[in-house]
Design an enzyme around this catalytic site. Sequence first.
Site, short mmCIF file in Angstrom:
data_model
loop_
_atom_site.label_atom_id
_atom_site.label_comp_id
_atom_site.label_asym_id
_atom_site.label_seq_id
_atom_site.Cartn_x
_atom_site.Cartn_y
_atom_site.Cartn_z
N ASP A 151 25.20 12.63 43.73
CA ASP A 151 24.92 13.49 44.66
C ASP A 151 24.87 13.08 45.94
O ASP A 151 25.54 13.84 46.81
CB ASP A 151 23.52 14.32 44.16
C1 LIG Z 1 23.42 23.49 39.26
C2 LIG Z 1 24.20 24.42 38.43
C3 LIG Z 1 24.27 23.30 37.15
C4 LIG Z 1 23.44 25.65 37.75
O1 LIG Z 1 24.13 26.34 37.02
P1 LIG Z 1 23.90 27.69 36.25
O2 LIG Z 1 22.47 28.16 36.58
O3 LIG Z 1 24.72 28.19 35.20
O4 LIG Z 1 24.31 28.45 37.86
P2 LIG Z 1 25.65 29.19 38.74
O5 LIG Z 1 26.21 28.18 39.51
O6 LIG Z 1 26.52 29.87 37.69
O7 LIG Z 1 24.93 30.17 39.64
C5 LIG Z 1 24.21 31.37 39.23
C6 LIG Z 1 22.80 31.12 39.40
O8 LIG Z 1 22.64 30.67 40.99
C7 LIG Z 1 21.05 30.99 41.05
N1 LIG Z 1 20.84 31.45 42.36
C8 LIG Z 1 20.70 30.41 43.36
N2 LIG Z 1 20.57 31.10 44.66
C9 LIG Z 1 20.56 32.28 44.50
C10 LIG Z 1 20.67 33.32 45.29
N3 LIG Z 1 20.40 33.14 46.40
N4 LIG Z 1 20.98 34.58 44.79
C11 LIG Z 1 20.95 34.80 43.24
N5 LIG Z 1 21.23 33.75 42.54
C12 LIG Z 1 20.91 32.73 42.85
C13 LIG Z 1 20.63 32.19 40.10
O9 LIG Z 1 19.83 31.73 39.35
C14 LIG Z 1 22.20 32.37 39.29
O10 LIG Z 1 21.96 32.89 38.07
P3 LIG Z 1 22.09 34.17 37.31
O11 LIG Z 1 20.74 35.06 37.80
O12 LIG Z 1 21.74 33.89 35.78
O13 LIG Z 1 23.33 34.75 37.75
C15 LIG Z 1 25.65 24.74 38.69
O14 LIG Z 1 25.42 25.58 39.72
C16 LIG Z 1 26.51 23.59 39.11
O15 LIG Z 1 27.10 22.90 38.18
N6 LIG Z 1 26.82 23.32 40.49
C17 LIG Z 1 27.69 22.57 40.91
C18 LIG Z 1 27.37 21.03 40.98
C19 LIG Z 1 26.06 20.94 41.66
O16 LIG Z 1 25.70 20.85 42.81
N7 LIG Z 1 24.89 20.24 40.70
C20 LIG Z 1 23.54 20.11 40.99
C21 LIG Z 1 23.45 18.84 41.90
S1 LIG Z 1 22.14 18.30 41.83
C22 LIG Z 1 21.63 17.09 40.35
O17 LIG Z 1 22.76 16.40 40.31
C23 LIG Z 1 20.45 16.77 39.86
O18 LIG Z 1 19.41 17.57 40.21
O19 LIG Z 1 20.45 15.94 39.26
#
Ligand SMILES: CC(C)(COP(=O)(O)OP(=O)(O)OC[C@H]1O[C@@H](n2cnc3c(N)ncnc32)[C@H](O)[C@@H]1OP(=O)(O)O)[C@@H](O)C(=O)NCCC(=O)NCCSC(=O)C(=O)O
Length: 404
Positions: free
Chosen positions: A176
């Site tokens: 990251d």
């Molecule tokens: C982090 C994730 C695995 C989380 O996956 P998911 O929970 O399935 O989320 P999604 O990306 O599909 O995004 C939708 C969710 O975003 C959240 N979300 C966050 N901010 C907001 C705001 N402001 N408004 C609304 N929703 C929000 C919310 O819970 C949504 O879920 P709903 O409400 O259900 O719609 C993914 O986002 C991802 O793969 N990101 C790219 C790689 C990355 O950056 N990974 C983290 C690096 S840190 C790392 O590696 C580590 O910690 O170790």
Amino acid sequence: MMHLIRCIVVEALSGIKVVDISTLFAGPTAAMLLGDFGADVVKVEHPRRGDPSRGHGHAKDGVGLWWKVLSRNKRTVAIDLSSEDGQGVLRALLAEADVLVENFRPGTLERWNLAPESLLEANPRLVISRVTGFGQIGPMAGEPGFGTLAEAMSGFASMTGEPDGPPTLPPLALADGIAALACAYAIMVALRARENTGRGQVVDLAIIEPILTVLGPQITAFQALGVIPQRTGNRSSNNSPRNTYRSRDGRWLAVSTSAQSIAERVMHLVGRPELVDEPWFSSGRTRAEHAEELDAAVGGWIAERDAEEVIAAFSEAQAAIAPVYDVSDVVDDPQFRALGTVLEVPDEELGSVAMQNVMFRMSDTPGEVRWAGPRLGEHTDEVLAEAGLDAEQIAALRDKGVVG
Ligand SMILES: CC(C)(COP(=O)(O)OP(=O)(O)OC[C@H]1O[C@@H](n2cnc3c(N)ncnc32)[C@H](O)[C@@H]1OP(=O)(O)O)[C@@H](O)C(=O)NCCC(=O)NCCSC(=O)C(=O)O
């Protein structure tokens, strides 16, 4: 005139507005790196949940400490992006923005009517940096991604650890962090391109890729020679002596001899100058094949002396050595102190909070840590007002739970 310009442009990135809707570490760290040099970074969080990094790691008085570092120099705004009203607010913020950093899974922005194409249509100068685990295309594009998976998939874990031990993950967000550096670089490249083209663009940054740059020539050596790097513990396949060694007083010291000159000085210092004349000593790779013998010579010499004496002797010989520090040594170290690496930042919640300074010094436009990570939604009113919303509109959105 020159003098006047220098007085006005105090920060390298002043005038650049970044909207950071990313979560956890890679995207937010990239945005932090821009804020360190004066970009106006607006961090968007979920109004009720906040950024997950607020809850990661240690907390003091209930306040997440990692958050304090990660969100330094940022203004925080709470917007529910899954609601139509929230999407409208984000669009208002982006109208005047230069950069958007996001890390949702491919498809999430699209599901929220915030597809990059439509954002670029509204603001053609916007640079949109999309950080994901695996990229926007390919069979894994839609999967959730973490740095850990990148450390696994890049080959890093397979070559890390002891030869007879398991593949080893780093105890920190390494991939990251590397992705964050790459992301900040990508954004600067895109901003520079915009000066030429007048247009913003979309950056597709997959956490599994930048770590390959750090892994160096592994792909090249595999394709050319079939070489697959193996786990070598603290040894390197590129040079020897290279290891950690224990001094008489029980401290650990790290030695590296990537440069031939240093390897020769080390062997003279430890009383084994004849090894320098061995044909195999003439390159790092062939020295590495004799790591057992070289480690024994260096390790044996160090084991008979106290660390302070060893370090002084290496310094006198202009050979390369460093003590293995933990963080308590880092904050105390005269070299880091001379560089101003450790900083105390005043903070309303914690009084003050120590952290690493900006990553490098610039003679004319230095970076600065102006404040530590703010409270959830601390700047919502201020930032939304700047985006053209009046107090009544903000209050109505707050009542609906769209902003916080
Ligand atoms: C982090 C994730 C695995 C989380 O996956 P998911 O929970 O399935 O989320 P999604 O990306 O599909 O995004 C939708 C969710 O975003 C959240 N979300 C966050 N901010 C907001 C705001 N402001 N408004 C609304 N929703 C929000 C919310 O819970 C949504 O879920 P709903 O409400 O259900 O719609 C993914 O986002 C991802 O793969 N990101 C790219 C790689 C990355 O950056 N990974 C983290 C690096 S840190 C790392 O590696 C580590 O910690 O170790």
